[in-house]
Structure formats: structure tokens, C-alpha cells
Design a protein around this motif. Structure first.
Motif, PDB file in Angstrom:
ATOM      1  N   ASP A  86     -19.059  12.237  33.576  1.00  0.00           N
ATOM      2  CA  ASP A  86     -19.822  13.455  33.809  1.00  0.00           C
ATOM      3  C   ASP A  86     -21.294  13.081  33.945  1.00  0.00           C
ATOM      4  O   ASP A  86     -21.839  12.355  33.091  1.00  0.00           O
ATOM      5  CB  ASP A  86     -19.664  14.430  32.635  1.00  0.00           C
ATOM      6  CG  ASP A  86     -18.290  15.077  32.581  1.00  0.00           C
ATOM      7  OD1 ASP A  86     -17.585  15.052  33.603  1.00  0.00           O
ATOM      8  OD2 ASP A  86     -17.920  15.599  31.515  1.00  0.00           O
ATOM      9  N   VAL A  87     -21.919  13.534  35.016  1.00  0.00           N
ATOM     10  CA  VAL A  87     -23.332  13.236  35.254  1.00  0.00           C
ATOM     11  C   VAL A  87     -24.073  14.530  35.536  1.00  0.00           C
ATOM     12  O   VAL A  87     -23.581  15.388  36.279  1.00  0.00           O
ATOM     13  CB  VAL A  87     -23.518  12.265  36.440  1.00  0.00           C
ATOM     14  CG1 VAL A  87     -25.003  12.101  36.784  1.00  0.00           C
ATOM     15  CG2 VAL A  87     -22.912  10.904  36.123  1.00  0.00           C
ATOM     16  N   VAL A  88     -25.243  14.656  34.927  1.00  0.00           N
ATOM     17  CA  VAL A  88     -26.104  15.806  35.193  1.00  0.00           C
ATOM     18  C   VAL A  88     -27.478  15.292  35.586  1.00  0.00           C
ATOM     19  O   VAL A  88     -28.021  14.402  34.924  1.00  0.00           O
ATOM     20  CB  VAL A  88     -26.233  16.726  33.957  1.00  0.00           C
ATOM     21  CG1 VAL A  88     -27.110  17.934  34.298  1.00  0.00           C
ATOM     22  CG2 VAL A  88     -24.871  17.188  33.477  1.00  0.00           C
ATOM     23  N   GLU A  89     -28.017  15.856  36.675  1.00  0.00           N
ATOM     24  CA  GLU A  89     -29.374  15.498  37.093  1.00  0.00           C
ATOM     25  C   GLU A  89     -30.262  16.728  36.973  1.00  0.00           C
ATOM     26  O   GLU A  89     -29.918  17.806  37.470  1.00  0.00           O
ATOM     27  CB  GLU A  89     -29.386  14.964  38.515  1.00  0.00           C
ATOM     28  CG  GLU A  89     -28.725  13.600  38.640  1.00  0.00           C
ATOM     29  CD  GLU A  89     -28.878  12.985  40.012  1.00  0.00           C
ATOM     30  OE1 GLU A  89     -29.443  13.652  40.909  1.00  0.00           O
ATOM     31  OE2 GLU A  89     -28.432  11.835  40.196  1.00  0.00           O
ATOM     32  N   ILE A  90     -31.383  16.552  36.302  1.00  0.00           N
ATOM     33  CA  ILE A  90     -32.357  17.621  36.126  1.00  0.00           C
ATOM     34  C   ILE A  90     -33.542  17.343  37.037  1.00  0.00           C
ATOM     35  O   ILE A  90     -34.211  16.316  36.907  1.00  0.00           O
ATOM     36  CB  ILE A  90     -32.832  17.701  34.662  1.00  0.00           C
ATOM     37  CG1 ILE A  90     -31.647  17.950  33.724  1.00  0.00           C
ATOM     38  CG2 ILE A  90     -33.888  18.790  34.493  1.00  0.00           C
ATOM     39  CD1 ILE A  90     -32.004  17.833  32.250  1.00  0.00           C
ATOM     40  N   GLN A  91     -33.789  18.259  37.966  1.00  0.00           N
ATOM     41  CA  GLN A  91     -34.930  18.137  38.865  1.00  0.00           C
ATOM     42  C   GLN A  91     -36.046  19.035  38.338  1.00  0.00           C
ATOM     43  O   GLN A  91     -35.912  20.265  38.313  1.00  0.00           O
ATOM     44  CB  GLN A  91     -34.549  18.533  40.283  1.00  0.00           C
ATOM     45  CG  GLN A  91     -33.457  17.666  40.887  1.00  0.00           C
ATOM     46  CD  GLN A  91     -33.110  18.074  42.303  1.00  0.00           C
ATOM     47  OE1 GLN A  91     -33.863  18.784  42.965  1.00  0.00           O
ATOM     48  NE2 GLN A  91     -31.958  17.631  42.773  1.00  0.00           N
ATOM     49  N   CYS A  92     -37.122  18.406  37.894  1.00  0.00           N
ATOM     50  CA  CYS A  92     -38.228  19.147  37.302  1.00  0.00           C
ATOM     51  C   CYS A  92     -39.528  18.803  38.042  1.00  0.00           C
ATOM     52  O   CYS A  92     -39.508  18.064  39.017  1.00  0.00           O
ATOM     53  CB  CYS A  92     -38.354  18.799  35.819  1.00  0.00           C
ATOM     54  SG  CYS A  92     -38.658  17.031  35.507  1.00  0.00           S
ATOM     55  N   HIS A  93     -40.637  19.340  37.561  1.00  0.00           N
ATOM     56  CA  HIS A  93     -41.915  18.934  38.135  1.00  0.00           C
ATOM     57  C   HIS A  93     -42.191  17.487  37.745  1.00  0.00           C
ATOM     58  O   HIS A  93     -41.754  17.022  36.693  1.00  0.00           O
ATOM     59  CB  HIS A  93     -43.035  19.857  37.638  1.00  0.00           C
ATOM     60  CG  HIS A  93     -42.928  21.243  38.204  1.00  0.00           C
ATOM     61  ND1 HIS A  93     -42.307  22.271  37.533  1.00  0.00           N
ATOM     62  CD2 HIS A  93     -43.335  21.752  39.389  1.00  0.00           C
ATOM     63  CE1 HIS A  93     -42.339  23.371  38.279  1.00  0.00           C
ATOM     64  NE2 HIS A  93     -42.957  23.078  39.414  1.00  0.00           N
ATOM     65  N   GLY A  94     -42.943  16.783  38.602  1.00  0.00           N
ATOM     66  CA  GLY A  94     -43.062  15.344  38.437  1.00  0.00           C
ATOM     67  C   GLY A  94     -44.178  14.863  37.546  1.00  0.00           C
ATOM     68  O   GLY A  94     -44.564  13.700  37.626  1.00  0.00           O
ATOM     69  N   GLY A  95     -44.678  15.718  36.677  1.00  0.00           N
ATOM     70  CA  GLY A  95     -45.697  15.254  35.726  1.00  0.00           C
ATOM     71  C   GLY A  95     -45.083  14.375  34.658  1.00  0.00           C
ATOM     72  O   GLY A  95     -43.982  14.644  34.166  1.00  0.00           O
ATOM     73  N   LEU A  96     -45.780  13.322  34.291  1.00  0.00           N
ATOM     74  CA  LEU A  96     -45.230  12.382  33.312  1.00  0.00           C
ATOM     75  C   LEU A  96     -44.994  13.043  31.958  1.00  0.00           C
ATOM     76  O   LEU A  96     -44.009  12.739  31.279  1.00  0.00           O
ATOM     77  CB  LEU A  96     -46.170  11.183  33.154  1.00  0.00           C
ATOM     78  CG  LEU A  96     -46.338  10.296  34.396  1.00  0.00           C
ATOM     79  CD1 LEU A  96     -47.301   9.147  34.101  1.00  0.00           C
ATOM     80  CD2 LEU A  96     -44.999   9.733  34.840  1.00  0.00           C
TER      81      LEU A  96
END
Length: 479
Positions: A86-96
Motif C-alpha cells: 500500500d502506497v500513499v503520496e501526499i502532494q502539498c506545498h513545496g515549502g521545506l
């Protein structure tokens, strides 16, 4: 010890501020962990159990009662994922800071930080890809030019794996047939089989030798051409470097010996990577200081290691003893060499007398002929960029066969793969020698088994854990 049953997480995008950042989570608890922190604007948890579906919402820290970021979440339910887990990818804003806060929240909820390359390692361990494909993933990420990218992508598609699996099947079939015949001679016969085995081995050896022969091309494609610029002081070596880089990287003056040390840069030239080293001008050691002498010694060392030497001569002047010394050096090293007749733009404005004729025009100096120069010879001007296209095309012709077929040919650049393939070819050659010497069939299976093992090593079927760990330790985080 790393527990491969853990749920792992990592930032999968570059660690620099950007528009979008991606955090990847993989393992049995991936869905549950992300579900526990993924909510809508009313703080109600969002179901992410559907595979290959994107959901919109927010990452929420329930412990501190605070929203962290507005995100998209993409789920891949096992086995339909990169790792087969099972894989989940979270796409968020790119701030460190945003990425760090989300990653910390995921680890607090039960995941651990992934080791370098651990996602791809799991894909390998779980049987989704073989080791040669896994190595191609790293090569794709680090590709420096279009040639390297094509070669790496084709290996990921399986052009190497598919061919080696065919060879493994043929070798295994031969082993099984010989052993079956030896176990049951009343019903199975080896009469005439050696001739068939000989043909099969010869065919596989020929194919393996083509892959081995292409290794040099593969290495050049991947790592680039180690190129050294040689010449006496003030012939335009540093100007050539600046011209190729299209920036003022090296200091250029009229003072002889300005460059005291080697300057190293990489450029992409027509799809080929050049690892260029500009060196100190080489001249007679009379009247030079200690620092310049060290620079000259370094230049000679770099020339000995180079794939290509670009020898720069001043075309506005006749050859002198320093030029001739450099020509002798290049010829003694037996390296691929291009003679660049720089400052060719100046010869247009000079009167050409009996004692001065440009070797590039077909006219001759009184005391030497163009045959003294290392070929190919290119008229060049760092000022007008005359000859730059010819230089680019010449390098491509010298190192890259324009008839290379990236769709059908295999280009390995990996030393581990090369050695295993060489050993496989040698083992099959030993089979041919045994057949020629009319050795018993049971002895043939020894070398056949060795060939099978070496082919399997390329694919990672038979390889020890230390080598596997070493390979994946070189991967980037999040891959």
C-alpha cells in the motif's frame, strides 16, 4: 537491522523550496496512518481506500488542533503500486517547513523514515522489478544527457532483463536435459546433443559479447567524456573553456601562466556530457616558478587519464618547440586527440609569407607539414566561435556511433553487470572447449551452472545481501 515490514515515509521531491512537494508512504499501515491525519474542512476524516484515486483535503494535527496544509492525497492499493505494498503520496506545498511538519506527523503516527533507495529496494525484494531495472532507476535520476536517459529508460523497460532471461532459460533447459538423460539413459539419449549445445552456446556468447563491447559506449553515455584541454600559455585554453560553457569561468589575460591549477567543469554538448579540465599552459621549465611547475605536472597527469585531449595551438604563429613537445606528448599517450588551431580569425588579417602558412588551409609551413599535427584538425576562434559546430560534430563522431539503435541495442555502464556478463561468457566458452575436447556431458553442466549463476547475478536472482544493500545505499532519499 532494517525491518522491511515497517511502514516507511520520505520526502520524494527535491529538498528546496518549490511549488509542490511530495511525501511518499509505503507499507501495511500507510492507508491507516495517512487517513488518521487527512480531513476535510470540517475536520472529518476522508476515506482513501480506493486505489488510484486522488482526494482533496487537509493535513490536520489533532494533538495540537491545527491545520498544517491543504493537500491532494493519491492512494495505490497493494499490489498495484511502485513497491507492491500500500502506497500513499501526499502532494502539498513545496515549502521545506511544510514538508518537514507533515513528515514529522506521519512518523508520530507509526511510520519510520525510509533509508536511501528503500522504496525501490522494496520493489526489488517484492519481485516487481529485477536488480538491473532497479539500477536503471538510479541511472534515470542521475542522467546527465539525452543519450544516458534513453539508455537507462530502455533498461528500465527490460531490454537487458528480457534478453538475459531468455539466455538463462536456454542454459537451464540444457542443464535439465543433460541431467535427465544421465538419470534415465534408457529413455533419453544425448546422441548428437553436443552439436546442438555448441550452437546454442555460440549464439549466446555472441550476444553477450555485443553487450560487453557496448560497455565503453555505455560508460561514455552515462559518465561523460573526460576531456583535457592542453596547450602552451596564451593559446586560448581558458577562452575555449569559457566558450564551451558560454560563461566566464576561467580568468583570461595576456599574461603567460595565468592558469596555475586545473579547472573542472561539465557541459552538455549536443547530447554528450563533457567533463572538461582546463590545465596550466605547458612550456619549457626555464624561468617558471614552483607554482606554475606544479600546475604543469598536474596537466600531464590529467592528460594521461583523459578520454579525449583537445590540443590548442595558436594559428596566428608558427609552431615552436613548446608546441612540438606537446604534440609529441599527445602522440605518446595514444589518446583520442583533436588539434584546435585557435585564433584563426587573426590569420585573415596577416600577410602570409613563405615562412608562415596555415596548416588548415592546405598550404604548408616551410619547416613542417600538417602531418606533424594530431588529427582531426579544426580551425577555431574563441572570439568569433568559428569551428564550434565542427568541434561538436567531431567529438560526437569520435565517441558516439550515429547508427546506435537505442531501441534495440543494450548499453550497460555498470561495472557489476559487466563483470557478471563477462564471467557468463567465459563459462559458456569453457563449455565449448569441453565439447571440442570431447569431455563427458556431466562435466559440461558445471560450466553451464556457472553461466546460469552469473546471468542470475545481473538480475539479482542470486546475489548476497551486502551487495544489494550497497547498491541501494547510493540511491536518493524517497526513491
Amino acid at each position: 537491522m532494517i525491518n522491511h515490514n515497517d511502514t516507511i515515509c520520505a520526502i520524494a521531491t527535491a529538498l528546496s523550496p518549490s511549488g509542490i512537494g511530495i511525501i511518499r508512504v509505503s507499507g501495511d499501515k500507510a492507508i491507516d496512518i495517512v487517513s488518521s491525519i487527512f480531513v476535510n474542512k470540517d475536520k472529518h476524516k476522508i476515506n482513501i481506500n480506493e486505489t488510484h484515486k486522488i482526494k482533496y483535503g487537509y493535513i490536520y494535527d489533532f494533538e495540537n488542533n491545527s491545520f498544517i496544509d491543504e493537500v491532494l492525497v493519491l492512494s495505490f492499493i497493494s499490489p498495484h503500486s511502485y513497491t507492491t505494498e500500500d502506497v500513499v503520496e501526499i502532494q502539498c506545498h513545496g515549502g521545506l517547513l511544510v514538508l518537514k511538519n507533515i513528515l514529522n506527523l506521519i512518523t508520530k503516527n507509526g511510520a519510520r523514515l525510509a533509508e536511501p533507495g528503500e522504496f525501490t529496494k522494496r520493489a526489488f525484494l517484492n519481485g516487481r522489478i529485477d536488480l538491473s531495472k532497479a539500477e536503471s532507476v538510479s541511472d534515470i535520476i542521475t542522467s546527465k544527457n539525452e543519450y544516458a536517459l534513453k539508455a537507462s529508460f530502455n533498461q528500465l523497460k527490460g531490454n537487458l532483463s528480457d534478453k538475459l532471461n531468455i539466455f538463462r532459460s536456454e542454459v537451464l533447459e540444457s542443464i535439465a536435459y543433460i541431467e535427465a538423460c544421465l538419470d534415465d539413459p534408457e529413455h533419453m539419449s544425448l546422441d548428437g546433443y553436443k552439436e546442438k549445445l555448441k550452437t546454442n552456446c555460440e549464439n549466446i556468447i555472441n550476444e553477450l559479447n555485443i553487450i560487453i563491447k557496448n560497455y565503453d559506449n555505455g560508460k561514455i553515455i552515462k559518465e561523460g567524456i573526460n576531456t583535457v584541454i592542453l596547450g602552451k600559455p596564451n593559446v586560448g585554453k581558458s577562452s575555449l573553456l569559457n566558450t564551451l560553457l558560454n560563461e566566464d569561468r576561467a580568468i583570461v589575460t595576456d599574461i603567460a601562466g595565468t592558469t596555475r591549477d586545473t579547472i573542472k567543469e561539465s557541459i552538455n554538448l549536443n547530447g554528450i556530457t563533457l567533463n572538461i579540465i582546463d590545465t596550466a599552459g605547458i612550456r619549457s621549465e626555464d624561468n617558471i616558478d614552483t607554482v606554475e611547475k606544479i600546475g604543469i605536472d598536474k596537466a600531464k597527469v590529467e592528460a594521461e587519464k583523459a578520454d579525449l585531449i583537445i590540443l590548442v595551438l595558436d594559428n596566428s604563429k608558427a609552431l615552436d618547440d613548446n608546441d612540438k613537445t606537446l604534440l609529441s606528448l599527445c602522440k605518446s599517450l595514444s589518446k583520442k586527440t583533436i588539434t584546435l588551431l585557435n585564433k584563426s580569425d587573426l590569420t585573415v588579417h596577416r600577410s602570409v609569407g613563405a615562412n608562415f602558412r596555415s596548416p588548415c588551409t592546405g598550404e604548408l609551413y616551410d619547416q613542417h607539414r600538417t602531418g606533424e599535427l594530431c588529427e582531426p584538425i579544426i580551425k577555431f576562434s574563441t572570439k568569433t566561435k568559428q569551428g564550434l559546430t565542427e568541434l561538436t560534430n567531431t567529438i560526437e563522431d569520435m565517441f558516439i556511433n550515429k547508427e546506435l539503435d537505442f531501441n534495440n541495442e543494450i548499453f550497460i555502464s555498470n561495472e557489476r553487470q559487466l563483470q557478471s556478463i563477462k564471467h557468463a561468457s567465459t563459462s559458456l566458452s569453457n563449455v565449448l572447449s569441453s565439447i571440442k575436447n570431447n569431455m563427458p556431458e556431466d562435466l559440461l553442466t558445471i560450466d553451464l551452472n556457472d553461466a546460469y549463476t552469473y546471468l542470475s547475478q545481473v538480475l539479482g536472482v542470486e546475489i548476497n545481501d551486502d551487495i544489494v544493500n550497497e547498491i541501494f545505499s547510493k540511491f536518493c532519499m524517497g526513491k
